[in-house]
Write a protein that holds these residues in place. Structure first.
Motif, short mmCIF file in Angstrom:
data_model
loop_
_atom_site.label_atom_id
_atom_site.label_comp_id
_atom_site.label_asym_id
_atom_site.label_seq_id
_atom_site.Cartn_x
_atom_site.Cartn_y
_atom_site.Cartn_z
N ARG A 106 0.83 -1.20 0.00
CA ARG A 106 0.00 0.00 0.00
C ARG A 106 0.87 1.25 0.00
O ARG A 106 2.04 1.22 0.39
N ARG A 108 2.07 4.72 1.30
CA ARG A 108 2.21 5.20 2.67
C ARG A 108 2.68 6.65 2.65
O ARG A 108 3.64 7.00 1.97
N ARG A 109 1.97 7.47 3.39
CA ARG A 109 2.40 8.86 3.54
C ARG A 109 3.58 8.88 4.51
O ARG A 109 3.52 8.23 5.55
N ILE A 110 4.62 9.58 4.17
CA ILE A 110 5.79 9.56 5.06
C ILE A 110 6.14 10.98 5.51
O ILE A 110 5.81 11.96 4.83
N ALA A 111 6.81 11.04 6.63
CA ALA A 111 7.16 12.32 7.22
C ALA A 111 8.39 12.89 6.52
O ALA A 111 9.34 12.18 6.23
N THR A 112 8.35 14.17 6.25
CA THR A 112 9.54 14.88 5.78
C THR A 112 9.68 16.10 6.67
O THR A 112 8.69 16.65 7.13
N SER A 113 10.88 16.51 6.90
CA SER A 113 11.06 17.67 7.77
C SER A 113 12.27 18.46 7.30
O SER A 113 13.00 18.05 6.40
N GLY A 114 12.46 19.60 7.92
CA GLY A 114 13.63 20.41 7.62
C GLY A 114 14.89 19.61 7.84
O GLY A 114 15.86 19.71 7.08
N ASP A 115 14.87 18.73 8.85
CA ASP A 115 16.04 17.90 9.14
C ASP A 115 16.33 16.92 8.02
O ASP A 115 17.43 16.42 7.89
N ASP A 116 15.28 16.62 7.22
CA ASP A 116 15.47 15.66 6.13
C ASP A 116 16.51 16.12 5.13
O ASP A 116 17.06 15.31 4.39
N ALA B 110 -2.40 2.82 9.54
CA ALA B 110 -1.57 2.76 10.75
C ALA B 110 -0.44 1.74 10.58
O ALA B 110 -0.32 1.08 9.55
N ASP B 111 0.41 1.67 11.61
CA ASP B 111 1.55 0.77 11.57
C ASP B 111 1.30 -0.44 12.45
O ASP B 111 0.73 -0.32 13.52
N ASP B 267 6.24 18.65 10.46
CA ASP B 267 7.25 17.61 10.26
C ASP B 267 6.73 16.22 10.64
O ASP B 267 7.50 15.27 10.70
N THR B 268 5.44 16.13 10.94
CA THR B 268 4.88 14.88 11.48
C THR B 268 3.80 14.32 10.56
O THR B 268 3.12 15.08 9.88
N VAL B 269 3.69 13.01 10.55
CA VAL B 269 2.53 12.38 9.91
C VAL B 269 1.68 11.76 11.01
O VAL B 269 2.19 11.02 11.86
N ARG B 271 -1.46 9.28 11.87
CA ARG B 271 -2.22 8.19 11.24
C ARG B 271 -3.19 7.60 12.25
O ARG B 271 -2.87 7.52 13.44
N GLU B 301 4.32 9.75 13.12
CA GLU B 301 5.65 9.43 12.59
C GLU B 301 6.43 10.75 12.49
O GLU B 301 5.89 11.76 12.04
N TYR B 302 7.67 10.70 12.91
CA TYR B 302 8.52 11.90 12.86
C TYR B 302 9.91 11.48 12.43
O TYR B 302 10.41 10.43 12.86
N ARG B 303 10.52 12.29 11.59
CA ARG B 303 11.88 11.97 11.13
C ARG B 303 12.88 12.96 11.67
O ARG B 303 12.68 14.17 11.62
N PHE B 304 13.98 12.42 12.21
CA PHE B 304 15.13 13.23 12.58
C PHE B 304 16.26 12.82 11.63
O PHE B 304 16.94 11.82 11.88
N ILE B 310 8.27 6.21 15.27
CA ILE B 310 6.81 6.03 15.25
C ILE B 310 6.35 5.78 16.68
O ILE B 310 6.97 5.00 17.42
#
Lengths: 248, 406
Positions: A106, A108-116, B110-111, B267-269, B271, B301-304, B310
């Motif tokens: 499926r 999937r929406r994923i997170a992106t950020s300034g840190d990316d 969801a995960d 910066d967050t998703v 779900r 979900e958050y990316r660093f 998650i």
């Protein structure tokens, strides 16, 4: 008269005085003023070489609509073949990112950020910031030197509020190409990475980097990118930038 | 006659020229050892051979097909099986994708815990592997204007989930015989698998709408009329004073109404999924039929940089049997994945139930070369014996696998 002009130009060039631009802003403006295709379809081959000499490869097909929409589909190697990554710029300038992994089944929406921006571009020595380039208004530019060619040496440093991993970048920009053929990225006072563009293709009146290499100085690793199979300014249906095409 | 042959050859040649075939697959070995007695819990070799192709050309071809044949050898149990996995054709007809054949459908946002992902049964031999069983079904996806998508499925014949391997089977409560009787024996379970008839046709749809909101959003509503793929176990007593127990496996009909969504905020998703399951025993009076339930999950979900985190909360409610209290369960899931390089990825997952039981699952995967991937993972169960995950404490294990995709 024409012959005299050519002789004069050659004479001036030999003293390095034939350059068209006298400031960093003029050089950067000239780079920005270069036309870029409205749409493009590209095949990209990426070879990632570790410091110990082991290699991994990636092959992908990319469909782009300006800077607004991009769909990347991996075609090799087999363990990631079929994976796809769709980015769509929203009206407020933010970016929506969707990922398709065949094993997950499926989108999937994923997170992106300034840190990316610091994040590696598919495990390579390139970061998303390297691929995307800098935003002119967020950086100060200084013309350090004009070498024979002419070749402009321009240093850019981030303004106070700029989010970046680099403290300065030094570009070598040949006037004939107006594309940085060598870029040095500095971090914590030291040379961190070097990017070189060894081949520039002329496609549909556009100059496009066809072969580039990014070396990480500290680790000895490097990534080579080869782009081919360009199609530019051909209409791409909007549904290519959709979940449906990502799944296909 | 000669003209007909030439014409046939031309047609065949033209048709063949438009078919783009791809043959690939994977060979994988998987070996697991439980800590308790260092006994091998799994020693699998799996060989998948996949043929896929497209007919026609352009951004969307006329049709596509996929078929995977799997050979699986389990050295611990001495079992060898060859089975057809996904095998289906897709027709692209205007805004519709029509998929026919044995396939796997994944619904949800969801995960790890998906309430709306109900179409396929599960391979529960290792319930923590998260593998589904493909199912013959008809599927139609409408890709409408303005971000609307409707995904509908019809499942003509029922397929049950596989039973968990012996180490993963949960102890059932002791059977209390009627007063004045003695249990003298137990028959093998009678499996009341739903017959292939119209009343047992399962169907459902998921309608999704994508919104140009914040950093992108989508919301879905799901309806599914299905049959539970894991059985409800009851028992009959045969005889009068000296009785034989007859376990019966029933598969309950149910209807699910659910919603799921994902939205990018800064910066967050975010779900989430939530769903209510209606059964044929709304009052909880029939012990042979499952009771209505409500489930919900909400996660972020958050990316660093190269680390993706998650965090998810899960809530389960099931109505109690008549006169009994409802079952309530809370749990949380936290994961962190670090892509250290193009080759190395490290992941840690922590699942904590509010009954005190939990699971910690670290994993490292490494790409040795293009298509060659190795993985080392652990599953550490903890908590009181009576908790859901604590009851698997003695199943804590270390696994390793090596795969070659071609």
């Amino acid at each position: 008269m024409k012959r005299l002009s050519i002789v004069l130009a050659t004479f001036l060039a030999s003293f390095g005085l034939a350059q068209m631009y006298n400031t960093a802003d003029e050089v950067m403006d000239a780079m920005d003023a270069q036309a870029s295709p409205d749409t493009s379809i590209t095949t990209t081959t990426m070879k990632i070489t570790s410091g110990s000499g082991q290699t991994l490869s990636r092959q992908m097909q990319t469909w782009s609509l300006g800077e607004e929409k991009q769909n990347i589909k991996f075609t090799a190697p087999p363990d990631i073949e079929g994976s796809g990554f769709l980015t769509i710029e929203q009206s407020d300038g933010s970016e929506e990112s969707l990922l398709w992994l065949p094993a997950l089944g499926r989108v999937r929406r994923i997170a992106t950020s300034g840190d990316d921006q610091d994040g590696s571009f598919f495990g390579s020595d390139f970061t998303y910031e390297d691929i995307g380039g800098i935003e002119r208004e967020e950086w100060e530019s200084v013309l350090l030197e004009i070498r024979d060619g002419p070749l402009y040496i321009v240093e850019v440093t981030p303004k106070e509020a700029t989010s970046t991993q680099y403290e300065r970048i030094v570009y070598e920009i040949p006037e004939a190409e107006l594309i940085p053929t060598r870029s040095e990225f500095y971090k914590a006072g030291e040379l961190f990475k070097i990017m070189t563009i060894s081949e520039i293709a002329e496609v549909g009146g556009y100059r496009i980097p066809a072969a580039m290499k990014m070396e990480t100085v500290g680790t000895g690793s490097f990534t080579e990118i080869q782009q081919s199979g360009y199609t530019v300014d051909e209409p791409i249906p909007d549904e290519v930038f959709s979940e449906r095409f990502l799944r296909r | 006659m000669r003209l007909a042959l030439i014409l046939f050859a031309l047609i065949l040649g033209a048709a063949y020229a438009q078919v783009d075939l791809d043959l690939g697959g994977e060979i994988r070995t998987d070996f697991g050892v439980v800590f308790r007695d260092h006994a091998p819990v799994d020693s699998l070799t799996i060989f998948d051979l996949t043929l896929s192709g497209e007919v026609g050309s352009g951004f969307f071809p006329d049709a596509a097909f996929d078929a995977t044949l799997r050979a699986r050898f389990d050295a611990v149990r001495g079992e060898m099986a060859v089975e057809l996995r996904d095998a289906f054709a897709t027709l692209f007809v205007g805004d519709f994708d029509l998929l026919i054949g044995q396939q796997t459908v994944s619904w949800g946002s969801a995960d790890a815990l998906n309430i709306v992902d109900v179409v396929n049964p599960d391979d529960l031999r290792n319930p923590f592997a998260g593998e589904k069983l493909p199912l013959p079904l008809l599927r139609a996806i409408y890709n409408g204007p303005g971000g609307l998508k409707v995904d509908a499925v019809v499942i003509p014949a029922f397929r049950a989930s596989t039973q968990p391997a012996s180490i993963w089977q949960i102890d059932t409560p002791p059977i209390i015989p009627p007063e004045g009787t003695t249990i003298v024996g137990q028959n093998p379970p009678r499996d009341n698998l739903p017959a292939a008839e119209f009343a047992n046709v399962q169907f459902g749809a998921r309608a999704t709408y994508r919104l140009n909101l914040l950093k992108g959003a989508d919301a879905s509503i799901v309806y599914f009329s299905g049959i539970e793929t894991t059985p409800t176990v009851t028992a009959e007593f045969i005889g009068e004073q000296e009785i034989t127990v007859q376990p019966i496996l029933n598969y309950d009909h149910y209807q699910l109404i659910a919603v799921d969504f994902s939205v990018g905020i800064g910066d967050t998703v975010l779900r989430g999924e939530a769903g209510y399951t209606f059964t044929k025993d709304p009052g909880g009076t029939d012990p042979a039929v499952g009771n209505p339930s409500f489930n919900a999950v909400l996660g972020t979900e958050y990316r660093f940089g190269d680390v993706t985190t998650i965090f998810q909360g899960n809530f389960d409610y099931a109505r109690g049997d008549d006169g009994e209290q409802a079952d309530l369960a809370f749990s949380v899931l936290a994961t962190a994945t670090y892509s250290a390089s193009a080759r190395l990825s490290l992941e840690g997952a922590w699942f904590q139930g509010f009954d005190g039981g939990g699971l910690i699952a670290p994993r490292a995967s490494y790409t040795f070369a293009d298509g060659v991937t190795g993985e080392l993972s652990g599953s550490f169960f903890f908590g009181p014996e009576e908790s859901r995950l604590g009851s698997f404490r003695s199943n804590s294990q270390l696994r390793t696998s090596l795969g070659f995709a071609f």
